[in-house]
Design a protein around this motif. Structure first.
Motif, PDB file in Angstrom:
ATOM      1  N   ARG A 114      -4.338  30.086  74.282  1.00 45.74           N
ATOM      2  CA  ARG A 114      -3.192  29.672  75.100  1.00 45.74           C
ATOM      3  C   ARG A 114      -3.629  28.728  76.219  1.00 45.74           C
ATOM      4  O   ARG A 114      -2.857  27.859  76.632  1.00 45.74           O
ATOM      5  N   PHE A 135       1.441  24.466  68.005  1.00 45.58           N
ATOM      6  CA  PHE A 135       1.131  25.876  68.205  1.00 45.58           C
ATOM      7  C   PHE A 135       1.896  26.704  67.185  1.00 45.58           C
ATOM      8  O   PHE A 135       3.098  26.529  67.009  1.00 45.58           O
ATOM      9  N   PHE A 183       2.812  30.641  66.102  1.00 47.65           N
ATOM     10  CA  PHE A 183       2.801  31.975  66.701  1.00 47.65           C
ATOM     11  C   PHE A 183       2.728  33.059  65.634  1.00 47.65           C
ATOM     12  O   PHE A 183       3.170  32.866  64.504  1.00 47.65           O
ATOM     13  N   GLN A 184       2.203  34.216  66.051  1.00 47.25           N
ATOM     14  CA  GLN A 184       2.068  35.328  65.106  1.00 47.25           C
ATOM     15  C   GLN A 184       3.420  35.718  64.498  1.00 47.25           C
ATOM     16  O   GLN A 184       3.521  35.941  63.315  1.00 47.25           O
ATOM     17  N   HIS A 185       4.436  35.791  65.367  1.00 45.09           N
ATOM     18  CA  HIS A 185       5.747  36.192  64.855  1.00 45.09           C
ATOM     19  C   HIS A 185       6.655  34.984  64.638  1.00 45.09           C
ATOM     20  O   HIS A 185       7.854  35.048  64.875  1.00 45.09           O
ATOM     21  N   ALA A 216       8.229  32.670  65.797  1.00 43.61           N
ATOM     22  CA  ALA A 216       9.005  32.039  66.871  1.00 43.61           C
ATOM     23  C   ALA A 216       9.864  30.892  66.345  1.00 43.61           C
ATOM     24  O   ALA A 216      10.003  29.860  66.993  1.00 43.61           O
ATOM     25  N   LEU A 217      10.451  31.077  65.178  1.00 41.93           N
ATOM     26  CA  LEU A 217      11.375  30.059  64.669  1.00 41.93           C
ATOM     27  C   LEU A 217      12.712  30.177  65.395  1.00 41.93           C
ATOM     28  O   LEU A 217      13.080  31.243  65.864  1.00 41.93           O
ATOM     29  N   PHE A 218      13.421  29.044  65.475  1.00 38.83           N
ATOM     30  CA  PHE A 218      14.736  29.058  66.118  1.00 38.83           C
ATOM     31  C   PHE A 218      15.750  29.558  65.095  1.00 38.83           C
ATOM     32  O   PHE A 218      16.086  28.859  64.155  1.00 38.83           O
ATOM     33  N   LYS A 219      16.222  30.793  65.298  1.00 39.52           N
ATOM     34  CA  LYS A 219      17.025  31.454  64.257  1.00 39.52           C
ATOM     35  C   LYS A 219      18.390  30.811  64.061  1.00 39.52           C
ATOM     36  O   LYS A 219      18.994  30.965  63.010  1.00 39.52           O
ATOM     37  N   HIS A 220      18.872  30.129  65.079  1.00 36.42           N
ATOM     38  CA  HIS A 220      20.204  29.533  64.954  1.00 36.42           C
ATOM     39  C   HIS A 220      20.155  28.144  64.316  1.00 36.42           C
ATOM     40  O   HIS A 220      21.175  27.504  64.171  1.00 36.42           O
ATOM     41  N   TYR A 248      18.565  29.308  56.638  1.00 39.12           N
ATOM     42  CA  TYR A 248      18.223  29.771  57.983  1.00 39.12           C
ATOM     43  C   TYR A 248      16.964  30.639  57.894  1.00 39.12           C
ATOM     44  O   TYR A 248      16.721  31.251  56.851  1.00 39.12           O
ATOM     45  N   GLN A 284      16.764  33.975  56.143  1.00 42.39           N
ATOM     46  CA  GLN A 284      16.899  34.049  54.686  1.00 42.39           C
ATOM     47  C   GLN A 284      15.563  33.867  53.969  1.00 42.39           C
ATOM     48  O   GLN A 284      15.529  33.824  52.751  1.00 42.39           O
ATOM     49  N   ARG A 296       6.765  22.801  61.435  1.00 38.48           N
ATOM     50  CA  ARG A 296       7.383  22.424  62.699  1.00 38.48           C
ATOM     51  C   ARG A 296       6.327  21.943  63.681  1.00 38.48           C
ATOM     52  O   ARG A 296       6.526  20.968  64.403  1.00 38.48           O
ATOM     53  N   ALA A 297       5.185  22.645  63.693  1.00 34.91           N
ATOM     54  CA  ALA A 297       4.108  22.252  64.604  1.00 34.91           C
ATOM     55  C   ALA A 297       3.484  20.922  64.181  1.00 34.91           C
ATOM     56  O   ALA A 297       3.090  20.122  65.023  1.00 34.91           O
TER      57      ALA A 297
END
Lengths: 317, 359
Positions: free
Chosen positions: B46, B80, B82-84, B86-90, B135, B138, B151-152
């Motif tokens: 980080r 970057f 992330f482990q989880h 961190a996608l934008f769900k909307h 999305y 899904q 995305r990164a």
């Protein structure tokens, strides 16, 4: 065509029981009393109903009630968001006390809120006396001179919806909080705040801080992160809070009667008008106005739900 | 783009996450930061990204020779993951990948057509063409992580940073995805640093491994180096299973109770110190009878587990210590040890570390 299945197997048994109870309970507590309202109103003829519900004084009260409730809810949505954000995201001494303070408008009898607000905003109250000083000050006079052309233009169009704008910012820049439309908005803001804060808090808690990190690492600035990442996620909750706050404000009576001054055509809200009708033993007239309010509120809340359903598309996907 | 970290420290209140860490990541390499939780590996990642700032006045971070310590995360040109996820769900998959391009200032923002081209190109790269309208909810975990990677990559980062990228996935998907990441890196050659606590993952994927513990770097080197020449007891212990024997070093001779050391064992040490002997399970062999002239340790077989790539034998020595041995299947067929049987253990290879120096 997919067959609709009412029964779903789950660990918790009793769909039949809970559904039956839900229907029974909703009927008993909500639907039956509301239908009584409709039945009572039905004793009026259509012509009489129309006459009662669209008289000039009643129409003014609709505009006032829904307009001020809308403004109050907008103010609450904005500041409630900040309060909820601060309470969830930061740790500071006194946070729990502040959190508890948010609920006070829920707990106070509304008449008490009304008296308290009036005491502060009346011309001799803590805040009201400063507003009086402003009204009498030279600064107001010179500002008004500069403002005059605009004020004249606004005053010339002082009908319909724009009358709220003119009521809120009087063209002559006189600010009166108590016994004015501004007072009504203040009272409605006061009682509606907890709804916005309490609906937003869990949503903000669920918002992963990693999303902000991700947006920042992709080059988004703070405003872009807020608008494109945070706001869309929180919007449904904010809308719910806004809707609840609005609904509560539309039905508010107790606190408003003290602070509004209750001047017909100017600061008389619809619930007050209904009570006035009741005091005149005009029960059918009172329920007729109530039915109109009920339908209007239902339509507005339903519309808010629809928007919410529509913006939450990704959750159903 | 090389990354040069010199003498970075980081404290959170009273907790020291990083102590004076220096590290060089050569251009185009895939480096793993390996360590147990709390070792400071994520903090280091980080800090490289700019999501976290190193302590005032401690060291510097340079990308390709330029100090980036003062620039914010968005200006460093890092991707970057992330482990989880961190996608934008909307947002749809398409909008997620396009995000970094859409938020660019108007002057440098590509046209919509160019953005669409770039997104499609990335979807091809991550082998998820045709999913752009879905999305994130899904998609499966592995697919989500690949979208996060795309995305990164969309902003053409100079450095790719991955924080436990496979940590939230199940074992099979994880294996598949890390091989895929290795192939992807061979294709695009962007300098990459990834954090993991899984030694197997680090050994398989990385060009270089940096082993961290308690805010310090214990060893850095190629997977071969850290696995075969561990610098200290911690690294030895962390990279794979070991049998540990405590003992003492006396005038160049090591005494570990009844552990028999073959001449190959490393017995370097001064004198009179406590020491630990590490023997990997595959460096032990089982004999029915002791060979003449060679040391052997008597032990009793407790459990034999022959399902898997090696046969795992659990034994107990005369002092009641539990010992793990991994035998190749051919050897197992020859020996056929059964629980309760008395056998002799021969050490093929071992490493000894004097205790003051480690753990």
């Amino acid at each position: 065509m997919k067959k609709i299945r009412f029964k779903q197997h789950s660990v918790m048994p009793g769909f039949g029981l809970t559904m039956g109870y839900t229907l029974f309970y909703l009927s008993l507590i909500v639907l039956i009393p509301l239908s009584a309202l409709v039945f009572k109103t039905a004793t009026l003829t259509w012509a009489r109903f129309w006459e009662v519900t669209t008289s000039e004084r009643v129409m003014a009260s609709y505009r006032l009630t829904f307009g001020t409730a809308l403004l109050g809810a907008v103010v609450n949505a904005f500041f409630g968001f900040i309060v909820a954000w601060c309470l969830v995201r930061y740790r500071f001494p006194g946070r729990r006390i502040m959190d508890a303070l948010v609920d006070l408008p829920f707990a106070l009898p509304t008449a008490v809120s009304g008296i308290a607000l009036t005491a502060i905003y009346a011309p001799n109250g803590w805040v009201g006396e400063h507003l009086e000083k402003w009204n009498a000050s030279g600064l107001r006079g010179s500002l008004e001179a500069w403002y005059a052309p605009v004020a004249g233009w606004v005053r010339g169009d002082n009908t319909g919806w724009s009358s709220y704008a003119t009521g809120l910012v009087p063209p002559d820049l006189e600010i009166k909080a108590a016994y004015s439309q501004l007072g009504i908005i203040i009272a409605m803001t006061f009682i509606g705040l907890p709804f916005v804060v309490r609906t937003l808090q869990p949503a903000i808690q669920e918002l992963e801080a990693e999303l902000e990190d991700a947006a920042a690492s992709l080059g988004a600035d703070r405003w872009q992160t807020f608008r494109r990442v945070i706001m869309p996620v929180l919007f449904p909750a904010l809308l719910t809070g806004f809707g609840l706050s609005f609904a509560r404000a539309v039905g508010e009576y107790g606190s408003i009667v003290f602070i509004s001054g209750n001047m017909p055509m100017k600061t008389e809200v619809t619930p007050l008008l209904i009570v006035a009708k009741l005091e005149e033993y005009d029960y059918a007239g009172a329920t007729a106005i109530a039915v109109v309010m009920l339908v209007a509120s239902f339509v507005i809340l339903f519309a808010i739900n629809l928007i919410q359903w529509w913006t939450g598309a990704h959750k159903r996907a | 783009m090389s990354i040069e970290i010199s003498r970075i420290s980081k404290t959170f209140g009273k907790f020291t996450a990083l102590r004076d860490v220096s590290l060089l990541v050569p251009d185009g390499e895939l480096v793993a930061l390996l360590g147990p939780s709390g070792s400071g590996k994520t903090t280091l990642l980080r800090i490289i990204s700019g999501l976290e700032q190193a302590d005032e006045g401690s060291g510097a971070i340079k990308f390709h020779g330029n100090d980036v310590g003062g620039s914010a995360v968005g200006e460093r040109g890092v991707g970057f993951v992330f482990q989880h996820y961190a996608l934008f769900k909307h947002m749809t998959v398409f909008e997620n990948i396009a995000f970094g391009l859409r938020v660019r200032p108007r002057a440098t923002r590509p046209t919509n057509a160019k953005i669409a081209d770039r997104v499609r190109e990335l979807l091809r790269l991550i082998q998820l063409e045709g999913l752009e309208k879905r999305y994130p909810t899904q998609l499966s975990g592995g697919q989500r992580q690949r979208i996060a990677l795309a995305r990164a990559l969309a902003v053409e980062p100079r450095v790719l940073l991955l924080d436990e990228p496979f940590g939230a996935l199940d074992a099979q998907v994880r294996q598949e995805l890390r091989r895929w990441l290795r192939r992807l890196h061979d294709e695009i050659h962007v300098t990459s640093v990834f954090v993991t606590h899984d030694q197997e993952e680090a050994l398989e994927v990385a060009d270089r491994i940096v082993v961290m513990n308690q805010g310090r770097i214990e060893q850095q080197g190629t997977p071969d180096e850290v696995f075969h020449q561990p610098a200290n007891a911690f690294v030895m212990n962390f990279l794979g299973q070991v049998n540990l024997f405590h003992g003492r070093v006396e005038e160049g001779k090591a005494d570990f109770g009844n552990v028999a050391l073959s001449p190959a064992a490393n017995t370097g040490g001064t004198g009179g110190q406590k020491a630990s002997l590490f023997v990997r399970p595959h460096d032990l062999d089982i004999r029915k009878t002791p060979e003449e002239g060679k040391p052997a340790m008597p032990a009793t077989v407790r459990r034999v587990q022959s399902a898997g790539p090696v046969v795992r034998v659990e034994l107990e020595d005369a002092l009641g210590r539990s010992i793990q041995v991994h035998l190749p299947h051919e050897r197992h067929r020859l020996l056929k040890p059964v629980p309760g049987e008395g056998v002799f253990l021969v050490v093929k290879d071992a490493r000894m570390f004097v205790d003051d120096f480690s753990i």
